[in-house]
Scaffold this motif. Structure first.
Motif, PDB file in Angstrom:
ATOM      1  N   ARG A   1      -2.753 -20.812  -8.350  1.00  0.00           N
ATOM      2  CA  ARG A   1      -3.001 -19.374  -8.353  1.00  0.00           C
ATOM      3  C   ARG A   1      -3.070 -18.847  -9.790  1.00  0.00           C
ATOM      4  NH1 ARG A   1      -0.262 -14.619  -8.590  1.00  0.00           N
ATOM      5  NH2 ARG A   1      -0.974 -12.974  -7.202  1.00  0.00           N
ATOM      6  N   ASN A   2      -2.117 -19.258 -10.634  1.00  0.00           N
ATOM      7  CA  ASN A   2      -2.103 -18.790 -12.021  1.00  0.00           C
ATOM      8  C   ASN A   2      -3.345 -19.250 -12.774  1.00  0.00           C
ATOM      9  OD1 ASN A   2       0.320 -17.532 -11.618  1.00  0.00           O
ATOM     10  ND2 ASN A   2       1.547 -19.237 -12.371  1.00  0.00           N
ATOM     11  N   ALA A   3      -3.765 -20.498 -12.561  1.00  0.00           N
ATOM     12  CA  ALA A   3      -4.952 -21.020 -13.233  1.00  0.00           C
ATOM     13  C   ALA A   3      -6.201 -20.279 -12.769  1.00  0.00           C
ATOM     14  CB  ALA A   3      -5.095 -22.515 -12.961  1.00  0.00           C
TER      15      ALA A   3
ATOM     16  N   LYS B   1       6.438 -10.008  -2.608  1.00  0.00           N
ATOM     17  CA  LYS B   1       5.465  -8.991  -2.228  1.00  0.00           C
ATOM     18  C   LYS B   1       4.046  -9.286  -2.667  1.00  0.00           C
ATOM     19  CE  LYS B   1       8.912  -5.457  -1.967  1.00  0.00           C
ATOM     20  NZ  LYS B   1       9.505  -4.274  -2.501  1.00  0.00           N
ATOM     21  N   PHE B   2       3.828 -10.127  -3.671  1.00  0.00           N
ATOM     22  CA  PHE B   2       2.458 -10.336  -4.122  1.00  0.00           C
ATOM     23  C   PHE B   2       1.744 -11.332  -3.232  1.00  0.00           C
ATOM     24  CE2 PHE B   2       4.877 -13.455  -6.488  1.00  0.00           C
ATOM     25  CZ  PHE B   2       4.096 -14.594  -6.404  1.00  0.00           C
ATOM     26  N   ASN B   3       0.427 -11.278  -3.271  1.00  0.00           N
ATOM     27  CA  ASN B   3      -0.403 -12.118  -2.408  1.00  0.00           C
ATOM     28  C   ASN B   3      -0.492 -13.513  -3.018  1.00  0.00           C
ATOM     29  OD1 ASN B   3      -2.279 -13.204  -0.697  1.00  0.00           O
ATOM     30  ND2 ASN B   3      -3.718 -11.502  -0.847  1.00  0.00           N
ATOM     31  N   HIS B   4      -0.078 -14.530  -2.262  1.00  0.00           N
ATOM     32  CA  HIS B   4      -0.096 -15.905  -2.764  1.00  0.00           C
ATOM     33  C   HIS B   4      -1.479 -16.520  -2.685  1.00  0.00           C
ATOM     34  CE1 HIS B   4       4.277 -16.078  -3.146  1.00  0.00           C
ATOM     35  NE2 HIS B   4       4.319 -15.379  -2.023  1.00  0.00           N
TER      36      HIS B   4
ATOM     37  N   ALA C   1      -9.544  -9.822  -6.028  1.00  0.00           N
ATOM     38  CA  ALA C   1      -9.743  -8.732  -6.981  1.00  0.00           C
ATOM     39  C   ALA C   1      -8.469  -7.910  -7.153  1.00  0.00           C
ATOM     40  CB  ALA C   1     -10.885  -7.843  -6.521  1.00  0.00           C
ATOM     41  N   LYS C   2      -7.762  -7.673  -6.062  1.00  0.00           N
ATOM     42  CA  LYS C   2      -6.511  -6.915  -6.160  1.00  0.00           C
ATOM     43  C   LYS C   2      -5.457  -7.702  -6.923  1.00  0.00           C
ATOM     44  CE  LYS C   2      -7.145  -4.050  -2.079  1.00  0.00           C
ATOM     45  NZ  LYS C   2      -6.694  -3.764  -0.702  1.00  0.00           N
ATOM     46  N   ALA C   3      -5.414  -9.019  -6.707  1.00  0.00           N
ATOM     47  CA  ALA C   3      -4.472  -9.851  -7.460  1.00  0.00           C
ATOM     48  C   ALA C   3      -4.871  -9.898  -8.934  1.00  0.00           C
ATOM     49  CB  ALA C   3      -4.431 -11.251  -6.862  1.00  0.00           C
ATOM     50  N   LEU C   4      -6.175  -9.957  -9.208  1.00  0.00           N
ATOM     51  CA  LEU C   4      -6.663 -10.003 -10.587  1.00  0.00           C
ATOM     52  C   LEU C   4      -6.364  -8.715 -11.323  1.00  0.00           C
ATOM     53  CD1 LEU C   4      -8.342 -11.437 -12.781  1.00  0.00           C
ATOM     54  CD2 LEU C   4     -10.366 -10.439 -11.737  1.00  0.00           C
ATOM     55  N   LYS C   5      -6.438  -7.601 -10.625  1.00  0.00           N
ATOM     56  CA  LYS C   5      -6.172  -6.303 -11.241  1.00  0.00           C
ATOM     57  C   LYS C   5      -4.754  -6.238 -11.805  1.00  0.00           C
ATOM     58  CE  LYS C   5      -7.203  -1.538 -10.250  1.00  0.00           C
ATOM     59  NZ  LYS C   5      -7.863  -0.647  -9.338  1.00  0.00           N
ATOM     60  N   LYS C   6      -3.807  -6.823 -11.083  1.00  0.00           N
ATOM     61  CA  LYS C   6      -2.410  -6.810 -11.541  1.00  0.00           C
ATOM     62  C   LYS C   6      -2.190  -7.719 -12.745  1.00  0.00           C
ATOM     63  CE  LYS C   6      -0.412  -5.625  -7.111  1.00  0.00           C
ATOM     64  NZ  LYS C   6       0.455  -6.038  -6.011  1.00  0.00           N
ATOM     65  N   VAL C   7      -3.121  -8.662 -12.978  1.00  0.00           N
ATOM     66  CA  VAL C   7      -2.978  -9.574 -14.107  1.00  0.00           C
ATOM     67  C   VAL C   7      -3.727  -9.050 -15.328  1.00  0.00           C
ATOM     68  CG1 VAL C   7      -3.514 -11.907 -14.911  1.00  0.00           C
ATOM     69  CG2 VAL C   7      -2.642 -11.565 -12.621  1.00  0.00           C
ATOM     70  N   VAL C   8      -4.942  -8.540 -15.135  1.00  0.00           N
ATOM     71  CA  VAL C   8      -5.798  -8.203 -16.266  1.00  0.00           C
ATOM     72  C   VAL C   8      -5.436  -6.861 -16.903  1.00  0.00           C
ATOM     73  CG1 VAL C   8      -7.701  -7.055 -15.055  1.00  0.00           C
ATOM     74  CG2 VAL C   8      -8.178  -8.413 -17.068  1.00  0.00           C
ATOM     75  N   GLU C   9      -4.926  -5.921 -16.145  1.00  0.00           N
ATOM     76  CA  GLU C   9      -4.623  -4.611 -16.726  1.00  0.00           C
ATOM     77  C   GLU C   9      -3.498  -4.668 -17.762  1.00  0.00           C
ATOM     78  OE1 GLU C   9      -4.965  -1.072 -14.720  1.00  0.00           O
ATOM     79  OE2 GLU C   9      -6.775  -1.678 -13.668  1.00  0.00           O
TER      80      GLU C   9
END
Length: 193
Positions: free
Chosen positions: A17-19, A6-9, A43-51
């Motif tokens: 992507r991880n780096a 489901k996540f955006n690749h 930004a949407k992918a970053l939000k799921k990582v940084v929060e």
């Protein structure tokens, strides 16, 4: 088939992507105004990582520092996160970031935005404090237990009065019956009422 993926690749391999997201997290934390300019998808992918990282930084232990360092890979970003950012967001239960869309990029028409930490935007904080006066949908009158019942009764009376006025104004049509003399042997026609 891509079931449960489901996540955006973001059109990248997993390591790329991880780096990229790790570098973006570090940039967001280390920037002086805690804001970076990027595409909406990133930004949407970053939000799921940084929060989750910010949530882990609220508890300043060696274990949580190591967990955060696994994702960030940047010592200065980890110290900034644990010393400054975690103190600022200590009372917030979540939702540490905000995405503000800025329109499309000229070159490829990609949707662009700012992603920022909520507690660091002083302008938005001032507007929130000024606007949060607690508006409600209820009337400003003090209501008691009897007033709603009285209001319903008066509304019913008003409807009944309007209905009576409409009935009184409408002309009533009465059937006209001519009375002819009855003749013997003929039946009198019955009128419908």
């Amino acid at each position: 088939m891509r079931h449960n993926k489901k996540f955006n690749h973001l059109g990248r391999t997993s390591s790329h992507r991880n780096a990229m997201l790790s570098n973006m997290c570090s940039s967001l934390i280390l920037s002086p105004n805690k804001r970076i300019f990027t595409t909406v998808a990133k930004a949407k992918a970053l939000k799921k990582v940084v929060e989750p990282l910010i949530t882990k930084s609220k508890e300043d232990t060696t274990h949580s520092r190591r967990l955060v360092f696994q994702d960030l890979q940047n010592k200065s970003a980890v110290t900034e996160l644990f010393q400054n950012v975690s103190q600022k967001v200590a009372d917030r239960p979540g939702g540490y970031t905000r995405i503000i869309k800025t329109g499309n990029r000229l070159g490829d028409n990609a949707a662009m935005c700012f992603i920022e930490l909520v507690d660091y935007n002083e302008n938005m904080l001032k507007e929130k404090k000024a606007a949060s006066k607690g508006r409600t949908r209820r009337s400003k009158k003090a209501t008691t237990e009897n007033e709603p019942v009285a209001a319903k009764e008066t509304a019913k009376k008003a409807k009944a009065e309007k209905a009576e006025e409409v009935v009184a104004e409408a002309p009533v049509e009465t059937p006209v019956v001519s009375e002819a003399p009855a003749v013997e042997g003929e039946e009198t026609p019955k009128t419908e009422e």
